[in-house]
Design a protein around this motif. Structure first.
Motif: not given
Length: 512
Positions: A281, A286, A290, A330
């Protein structure tokens, strides 16, 4: 009394205008609707304290606040200031005649002072697009937002200044930034220079080719041979950012909260070097809310991965798609965000666990199986996406002791800029292609077709090194860049030979 004013929500690297409606009526309750998260709901306590400390009383009536559009989740503490102003305006404490001409954003401290926010630049761009007269925000973010022209940006220190401004008892001075002057003044300020590098001419040449064509590069060498030192100097020879690239890069860093206090546009290409413990991540972006990851923070710049085999296999494999598409998507159940990720990947690694395989003077204590296992931590598909693989050997004492400085970054950068100008003219009609590394198969057939001698050389190399079709394309792209550095319209055999020499890990003598 019903009052309307405006804030903004940041989604990805863009902002959406949020209409804040405040209605006061008989009662004693406080309602906040419009899909606020916990940080927005907690604004009630911050607003109460800020008003009390500054001599204002929180209204003793029923307050209903709606944040529209209601289907967009409102996140963060940057709605404190517009909510407080709306509450006071709904009870007549603030005059409402100018409210709807300004976009207001800011986080309140308990004493009424303002804290910096994230995403000031995309919010300012949205404010200009929606035709607002001005943008009121914390003074720490004023220079960042002031790069947007045709918009009055007012940096304020506390809520009292905003109240007095709308009541007409105080004027606010707009922040003015000469965007172009600051941008061009800061484009040549680099902390590192290639003049400090002794020897390593072949590696400096490989880095020059990588910079000229936007190619990914992997350096393989023993500890202390200068891999990290040279990688940190790559931004000093990359072509300067255009204003459009700078604006996009600054937007990403603004959303991520990575801009320095009182900064404006980013003038030099970013250089990101995440540690090898980075998560998936953190690398690609994200999270629950996000945010841009390292690959997006390196957009229009360099992503440097030191000790490449030490990174998690899943983190390395997740880079494959962004390296091809130059963006990352994402996806969540209710929405999808896209972050740009057009970066140059520069990686370094030791040739084996002990670090001295193929070393000219030190003995390697690793078995062939250990060396192969170490190299296998990098998958073939990822390795194929790295155009240039160059081996580094330690610099001998004679070179280290030389007092004569090496070629400066400014001189190398001039050659890189000339090569990029050739590519810009070549791809002028294709908006998604800016450098040789981004060429498609059809463009390769058109611009990077070798002659008969070159094809023979390439056929022998493909057979001897057992190269993949993707590696074949990479060699042609690098050869096209080498030809551009020479100013040659035709790819000649020696251009192909240099490009083939950059496929070090494809050689049979690696790992026995």
């Amino acid at each position: 009394m019903l009052t309307k004013l405006f804030g903004a929500a940041v989604q990805g690297i863009n902002a959406t205008i949020v209409t804040i409606e405040v209605n006061s009526s008989r009662g004693i309750r406080f309602f906040l609707v419009g899909l606020p998260d916990s940080a927005v709901k907690e604004s009630h306590e911050r607003i109460v304290s800020a008003l009390q400390v500054n001599g204002y009383k929180f209204p003793s009536c029923q307050i209903v606040v709606n944040m529209a559009p209601a289907d967009i989740r409102k996140e963060g503490s940057s709605y404190d200031l517009p909510l407080a102003i709306g509450i006071l305006a709904s009870t007549g404490t603030i005059q409402t005649d100018k409210l709807q001409r300004y976009l207001i954003i800011g986080e309140l401290s308990l004493d009424g002072s303002l804290q910096p926010i994230k995403g000031a630049l995309p919010i300012a761009i949205a404010a200009r697009e929606q035709g607002f007269e001005g943008f009121i925000l914390p003074h720490q973010n004023a220079r960042e937002a002031a790069v947007v022209n045709n918009l009055n940006v007012y940096g304020v220190h506390n809520i009292t200044e905003v109240i007095n401004f709308f009541n007409g008892t105080q004027t606010l001075k707009p922040t003015i930034v000469n965007t172009r002057e600051e941008f061009y003044r800061n484009q040549t300020e680099f902390p590192f220079d290639f003049a400090d590098v002794k020897g390593q001419e072949n590696v400096k040449r490989a880095l020059e080719v990588a910079a000229a064509g936007g190619h990914n590069l992997l350096m393989i060498g023993a500890p202390g041979s200068g891999k990290s030192m040279m990688a940190k100097r790559l931004p000093s020879i990359l072509p300067p950012l255009s204003l459009a690239e700078s604006l996009e890069t600054t937007k990403i860093h603004s959303v991520a909260g990575k801009l320095n206090k009182d900064s404006s546009l980013i003038a030099i290409r970013p250089f990101r070097s995440p540690h090898n413990t980075v998560s998936q991540v953190a690398m690609v972006g994200g999270g629950a809310t996000p945010q841009p990851g390292e690959i997006s923070l390196a957009h229009n710049g360099v992503l440097f991965l030191d000790e490449l085999p030490e990174y998690s296999r899943s983190v390395l494999e997740i880079l494959r798609q962004p390296l091809e598409d130059r963006c990352i998507t994402i996806s969540r159940a209710k929405y999808t965000l896209e972050f740009p990720a057009s970066f140059t990947l520069i990686a370094s690694m030791n040739p084996c666990p002990c670090g001295y395989y193929n070393h000219p003077t030190r003995h390697c204590v690793c078995s062939p199986g250990q060396v192969q296992k170490y190299l296998n931590r990098i998958s073939g598909p990822l390795l194929d996406r790295i155009d240039i693989q160059v081996e580094i050997v330690p610099v001998p004492f004679e070179k280290l002791a030389e007092a004569r400085p090496g070629e400066s970054s400014a001189v190398i950068r001039e050659r890189v800029i000339r090569a990029r100008q050739i590519q810009s003219a070549r791809f002028a009609d294709t908006p998604n292609t800016h450098c040789n590394a981004q060429m498609t198969s059809s463009q390769l057939s058109r611009y990077a077709q070798p002659d008969a001698k070159g094809l023979t050389l390439l056929r022998d190399a493909m057979s001897r090194l057992n190269l993949s079709a993707r590696a074949y394309d990479r060699i042609l792209k690098v050869a096209r860049t080498v030809a551009d550095l020479e100013g040659s319209e035709v790819i000649q055999p020696h251009h192909l030979a240099e490009a083939i020499s950059y496929r070090n890990l494809d050689r049979e003598n690696w790992a026995g």
